[in-house]
Design a protein around this motif. Sequence first.
Motif, short mmCIF file in Angstrom:
data_model
loop_
_atom_site.label_atom_id
_atom_site.label_comp_id
_atom_site.label_asym_id
_atom_site.label_seq_id
_atom_site.Cartn_x
_atom_site.Cartn_y
_atom_site.Cartn_z
N GLY A 147 0.76 -1.24 0.10
CA GLY A 147 -0.09 -0.04 0.13
C GLY A 147 0.91 1.29 0.22
O GLY A 147 2.08 1.26 -0.52
N ARG A 148 0.15 2.46 0.39
CA ARG A 148 0.99 3.63 0.31
C ARG A 148 2.06 3.48 1.34
O ARG A 148 3.26 4.17 1.19
CB ARG A 148 0.18 4.71 0.78
N ASN A 149 1.84 3.10 2.68
CA ASN A 149 2.70 3.04 3.73
C ASN A 149 3.09 1.61 4.06
O ASN A 149 3.86 1.49 5.00
CB ASN A 149 2.11 3.73 4.97
N ARG A 150 2.41 0.83 3.60
CA ARG A 150 2.74 -0.62 4.24
C ARG A 150 2.97 -1.72 2.96
O ARG A 150 2.65 -1.69 1.76
CB ARG A 150 1.31 -1.11 4.68
N THR A 151 3.74 -2.64 3.40
CA THR A 151 4.28 -3.74 2.81
C THR A 151 3.29 -4.81 3.15
O THR A 151 3.09 -5.13 4.47
CB THR A 151 5.78 -4.10 2.76
N TYR A 152 2.59 -5.63 2.25
CA TYR A 152 1.38 -6.59 2.91
C TYR A 152 2.33 -8.14 3.08
O TYR A 152 1.59 -8.80 3.91
CB TYR A 152 0.35 -6.78 1.87
N PHE A 153 3.16 -8.47 2.05
CA PHE A 153 3.86 -9.71 2.26
C PHE A 153 5.41 -9.39 2.38
O PHE A 153 6.03 -8.79 1.87
CB PHE A 153 3.63 -10.66 1.22
N ALA A 154 6.05 -10.55 3.24
CA ALA A 154 7.45 -10.17 3.38
C ALA A 154 7.95 -11.67 3.50
O ALA A 154 7.18 -12.56 3.85
CB ALA A 154 7.91 -9.44 4.19
N LYS A 208 9.17 -11.82 9.30
CA LYS A 208 8.39 -11.04 10.34
C LYS A 208 8.80 -9.55 10.61
O LYS A 208 7.99 -8.65 10.54
CB LYS A 208 8.03 -11.80 11.47
N GLU A 209 10.13 -9.51 10.84
CA GLU A 209 10.49 -8.20 10.96
C GLU A 209 10.46 -7.17 9.89
O GLU A 209 10.13 -6.08 10.20
CB GLU A 209 12.41 -8.53 11.32
N ALA A 210 10.46 -7.94 8.79
CA ALA A 210 10.47 -6.98 7.64
C ALA A 210 8.87 -6.30 7.54
O ALA A 210 8.87 -5.06 7.28
CB ALA A 210 10.43 -7.56 6.20
N LEU A 211 7.99 -7.08 8.02
CA LEU A 211 6.55 -6.61 8.23
C LEU A 211 6.46 -5.64 9.12
O LEU A 211 5.92 -4.50 9.27
CB LEU A 211 5.62 -7.46 8.12
N LEU A 212 7.13 -6.03 10.37
CA LEU A 212 7.05 -4.99 11.69
C LEU A 212 7.78 -3.66 11.19
O LEU A 212 7.36 -2.75 12.02
CB LEU A 212 7.65 -5.78 12.78
N ALA A 213 8.78 -3.84 10.39
CA ALA A 213 9.25 -2.57 10.22
C ALA A 213 8.55 -1.41 9.32
O ALA A 213 8.79 -0.35 9.21
CB ALA A 213 10.66 -2.76 9.39
N THR A 214 7.20 -1.94 8.79
CA THR A 214 6.34 -1.20 7.96
C THR A 214 5.29 -0.67 8.62
O THR A 214 4.72 0.11 8.17
CB THR A 214 5.98 -1.90 6.57
N GLY A 215 5.07 -0.67 10.01
CA GLY A 215 4.11 -0.37 10.60
C GLY A 215 4.05 -0.62 11.94
O GLY A 215 4.78 -1.95 12.46
N SER A 216 3.23 0.02 12.69
CA SER A 216 3.32 -0.40 14.44
C SER A 216 2.58 -1.61 14.83
O SER A 216 2.44 -2.22 15.73
CB SER A 216 3.04 0.68 15.26
N SER A 217 1.20 -1.68 13.83
CA SER A 217 0.02 -2.47 14.24
C SER A 217 -0.07 -3.62 13.10
O SER A 217 -1.16 -3.68 12.49
CB SER A 217 -1.15 -1.76 14.78
N THR A 218 0.73 -4.12 12.55
CA THR A 218 0.64 -5.24 11.28
C THR A 218 0.16 -6.35 11.68
O THR A 218 -0.46 -7.06 10.81
CB THR A 218 1.99 -4.90 10.55
#
Length: 174
Positions: A103-110, A113-123
């Motif tokens: 999305g604009r500010n998020r990655t949906y798949f990685a 786990k750490e890669a997704l946590l780095a894209t937002g606080s409540s993923t």
Amino acid sequence: MKNIEIEEDLYHFIASKTQHIGESASDILRRLVMPDSLPAKIEQVAVQEKTQSSLNMQSSLLAELANLKLLEMPKMVDRFLAMLALLHQYHAGSFAAVLALSGRNRTYFAITKEALLATGSSTNPKQVPHSDYWVITNNNTVKKVTLVKEVAQLLGYSEVQIEQLIALFCPEPA
């Protein structure tokens, strides 16, 4: 090999006759201009066999999803992960395409786990069962349905098949 220059409209015509990704302009022209040539016939048979194999696989996946009885799973996140796990199982070789979904500010798949946590606080990342992929799960039902649709499109499902997938996942309009 010889090179020729062609006008833009002719180039677009040739490109519009592409039957599969990676088909060269020479292959397209050979198929159109010399339909009796052996390479063109072999190519057509190969494309037809690949298409039939793909349709069989997608039908098999739909049948297996129906047997999973996703709608009996009370939690939407469990349905979501089960759907993604089965899509991964049937398309392990091409599932990596989901890594491009964001999305604009998020990655949906990685891959981690750490890669997704780095894209937002409540993923709320969760691993797609039986795979090396992680997906964010802190989305509403509408977004989960959208992600399933986008994954299915990336994996080559038709609009009709995608609607069948969604009906097995979330039949009520989200």
